[in-house]
Scaffold this motif. Structure first.
Motif, PDB file in Angstrom:
ATOM      1  N   SER A   1       0.849  -1.182   0.000  1.00 25.07           N
ATOM      2  CA  SER A   1       0.000   0.000   0.000  1.00 25.07           C
ATOM      3  C   SER A   1       0.889   1.238   0.000  1.00 25.07           C
ATOM      4  O   SER A   1       2.030   1.190   0.471  1.00 25.07           O
TER       5      SER A   1
ATOM      6  N   TYR B   1      -1.109   8.830  -6.384  1.00 29.03           N
ATOM      7  CA  TYR B   1      -2.357   8.516  -7.083  1.00 29.03           C
ATOM      8  C   TYR B   1      -3.104   9.823  -7.374  1.00 29.03           C
ATOM      9  O   TYR B   1      -2.901  10.839  -6.700  1.00 29.03           O
TER      10      TYR B   1
ATOM     11  N   CYS C   1      -4.124  12.920  -4.728  1.00 32.55           N
ATOM     12  CA  CYS C   1      -3.311  12.961  -3.512  1.00 32.55           C
ATOM     13  C   CYS C   1      -2.847  14.378  -3.172  1.00 32.55           C
ATOM     14  O   CYS C   1      -2.894  14.802  -2.015  1.00 32.55           O
TER      15      CYS C   1
ATOM     16  N   ASP D   1      -4.680  15.141   0.117  1.00 27.79           N
ATOM     17  CA  ASP D   1      -3.838  14.732   1.242  1.00 27.79           C
ATOM     18  C   ASP D   1      -2.797  15.771   1.635  1.00 27.79           C
ATOM     19  O   ASP D   1      -2.584  16.012   2.825  1.00 27.79           O
TER      20      ASP D   1
ATOM     21  N   TYR E   1      -0.011   2.432  -6.389  1.00 25.60           N
ATOM     22  CA  TYR E   1      -0.664   3.686  -6.033  1.00 25.60           C
ATOM     23  C   TYR E   1      -1.997   3.818  -6.777  1.00 25.60           C
ATOM     24  O   TYR E   1      -3.002   4.251  -6.208  1.00 25.60           O
TER      25      TYR E   1
ATOM     26  N   TYR F   1      -4.496   1.129  -5.462  1.00 24.10           N
ATOM     27  CA  TYR F   1      -4.976   1.527  -4.134  1.00 24.10           C
ATOM     28  C   TYR F   1      -6.140   2.506  -4.253  1.00 24.10           C
ATOM     29  O   TYR F   1      -7.182   2.345  -3.594  1.00 24.10           O
ATOM     30  N   LYS F   2      -5.985   3.497  -5.100  1.00 25.29           N
ATOM     31  CA  LYS F   2      -7.037   4.495  -5.281  1.00 25.29           C
ATOM     32  C   LYS F   2      -8.268   3.862  -5.934  1.00 25.29           C
ATOM     33  O   LYS F   2      -9.412   4.166  -5.560  1.00 25.29           O
TER      34      LYS F   2
ATOM     35  N   GLN G   1      -9.297   0.792  -5.683  1.00 20.79           N
ATOM     36  CA  GLN G   1      -9.989  -0.033  -4.700  1.00 20.79           C
ATOM     37  C   GLN G   1     -10.743   0.821  -3.685  1.00 20.79           C
ATOM     38  O   GLN G   1     -11.789   0.408  -3.178  1.00 20.79           O
ATOM     39  N   GLN G   2     -10.221   2.015  -3.396  1.00 23.10           N
ATOM     40  CA  GLN G   2     -10.959   2.943  -2.537  1.00 23.10           C
ATOM     41  C   GLN G   2     -12.282   3.345  -3.171  1.00 23.10           C
ATOM     42  O   GLN G   2     -13.253   3.655  -2.472  1.00 23.10           O
ATOM     43  N   LEU G   3     -12.310   3.321  -4.496  1.00 25.11           N
ATOM     44  CA  LEU G   3     -13.511   3.683  -5.243  1.00 25.11           C
ATOM     45  C   LEU G   3     -14.347   2.460  -5.601  1.00 25.11           C
ATOM     46  O   LEU G   3     -15.195   2.499  -6.490  1.00 25.11           O
ATOM     47  N   ASN G   4     -14.058   1.338  -4.902  1.00 18.73           N
ATOM     48  CA  ASN G   4     -14.815   0.084  -5.067  1.00 18.73           C
ATOM     49  C   ASN G   4     -14.694  -0.503  -6.465  1.00 18.73           C
ATOM     50  O   ASN G   4     -15.640  -1.090  -6.991  1.00 18.73           O
TER      51      ASN G   4
ATOM     52  N   ASN H   1     -12.128  -3.101  -8.645  1.00 18.88           N
ATOM     53  CA  ASN H   1     -11.009  -4.038  -8.566  1.00 18.88           C
ATOM     54  C   ASN H   1     -10.254  -4.037  -9.892  1.00 18.88           C
ATOM     55  O   ASN H   1     -10.752  -4.563 -10.895  1.00 18.88           O
TER      56      ASN H   1
END
Length: 430
Positions: free
Chosen positions: A95, A125, A128, A132, A270, A273-274, A276-279, A281
């Motif tokens: 991650s 990503y 970010c 972030d 990266y 990861y982003k 998957q955060q948005l559902n 795969n």
């Protein structure tokens, strides 16, 4: 801002002076007044002596540069245009490890003033920078992005070890939080980028452009690695197949290999990861990553098979690995997949010795717990040439005979010795 920089009324600072940051800082310092900032005081001391800790640049690169190197926060306050070029690695769970980036954002936020600019170069990503990093800048400074200070993103395009495509010869993607920011950032980079800049429509577009550059390469290499595994089962030489296929005008020239380093083996995670955060795969990207991450184990298993064919017990077998850096002719060992190969060989109880003319022994020991051998022995059961260092290209079959047991195979992972005759030592390649 641009006019104030070229008039040297304001200073530019680069935060993070590694493989990416130092070349950028020195390039700007030939045109502007620059502060080179790094939290590592020992590295700063080396650069003050015109030494590159990464061993990429020689002393001549420092000549004529208007730059002050420092690890003191107070020195950083003198700047008004900040370029953040810190690493963005992944953790043990693959991650994103944003700690260096968020820490650098906090540092910059503590010295940020009204009218200042902050440009991030670290690979991230999409989203970010604004989601972030900017909140940290605002929290630490008490200022508001867009209103009190400007933000931009310009992804790094440094290629370690490449003496031809240096920073000024590679088109630079730039972006800003508004049109004024974009133009000032673009003009500032145009001072050092001979190849010109590409103005992206948004920060997210620039972030996405960077992260897919290496994702694309990763997937193409993954395909070559999978083909290599299939062709090995068919007893077909992969490189001969690629040479034949390459005669077609639109065939892409990628090759199998261990995919490590700070970019290709990291950046796709990266993006996934982003996603998957948005559902979502990302099946294709992760499939390619699995293939490339498993290649070290595949090569180790191949070495073991060769050893078992000679009725040698694994515990008494010796393997020499030549090269541990992530690519040829550099000292960079970050995310070296050769280290994974060595670990896999040791899991099979094989005795492993490692040499590399570029890697620093203390760094290898600290990063991977691997001790580099001082010299090469003479009785290896398998020799693995893992990195295409220039020195290794000059070696011949007689050399490998002199350091190996009779009939010992050479695992030529980079296909350096394709011209060997069939009656010379057994050579296997991906």
């Amino acid at each position: 801002m641009y006019q104030a920089l070229i008039a040297q009324e304001k200073k530019l600072a680069v935060i993070g002076l590694g493989y990416v940051g130092l070349p950028i800082a020195l390039a700007f310092a030939k045109k502007l007044s620059v502060i080179g900032f790094d939290i590592n005081a020992e590295r700063v001391a080396q650069m003050q002596q015109q030494q590159d800790p990464s061993k990429e640049l020689d002393a001549q690169a420092f000549e004529g540069a208007d730059i002050v190197f420092s690890h003191e926060l107070e020195d950083l306050r003198q700047a008004h245009f900040y370029v953040v070029a810190v690493p963005t690695p992944i953790d043990s769970h693959r991650s994103p490890n944003l700690h260096p980036l968020l820490s650098a954002s906090k540092t910059v936020g503590q010295v940020l003033k009204k009218g200042d600019y902050v440009v991030f170069e670290s690979t991230v990503y999409p989203g970010c920078t604004e989601e972030d990093c900017v909140p940290i800048l605002e929290a630490e400074s008490g200022l508001k992005a867009g209103l009190d200070f400007k933000v931009g993103y310009s992804p790094e395009r440094i290629n370690p070890g490449d003496k031809e495509r240096t920073i000024e010869k590679i088109v630079k993607v730039v972006s800003g939080n508004d049109e004024e920011a974009l133009e000032n950032i673009a003009q500032t980079y145009e001072l050092i980028i001979e190849a010109g800049v590409h103005r992206a429509s948004s920060i997210k577009v620039a972030e996405a452009a960077k992260v897919i550059e290496n994702t694309q390469r990763d997937l193409n290499i993954a395909l070559m690695n999978e083909l290599s595994i299939i062709f090995d089962k068919m007893d077909i030489n992969t490189y001969e197949v690629l040479k034949a296929a390459g005669t077609k005008w639109n065939f892409l020239n990628f090759y199998p290999g261990l995919v490590g380093g700070h970019c290709i083996g990291v950046d796709p995670y990266y993006l996934t990861y982003k996603a998957q955060q948005l559902n979502y795969n990302p099946q294709v990207i992760l499939s390619g990553r699995r293939i490339n991450d498993n290649m070290a184990e595949y090569v180790a298993k191949k070495a073991l098979q060769f050893i078992l064919q000679t009725d040698t017990h694994p515990k008494s077998a010796k393997v020499l690995v030549k090269g541990i850096t992530f690519k040829e002719n550099v000292a960079d060992i970050r995310n070296s997949k050769v280290a994974d190969l060595i670990a896999a060989l040791k899991d099979y109880a094989l005795q492993v010795e490692v040499v590399d003319p570029y890697a620093a022994a203390d760094e290898v020991a600290h990063e991977y717990g691997i001790e580099l051998a001082q010299e090469v022995g003479t009785d290896y059961d398998v020799v693995i040439v893992a990195v295409a260092h220039e020195e290794y290209k000059q070696l011949d079959a007689a050399y490998f005979r002199s350091i190996s047991k009779e009939g010992a195979p050479i695992l030529d992972l980079k296909n350096l010795y394709a011209n060997w005759a069939e009656d010379l030592p057994l050579r296997w390649t991906l």
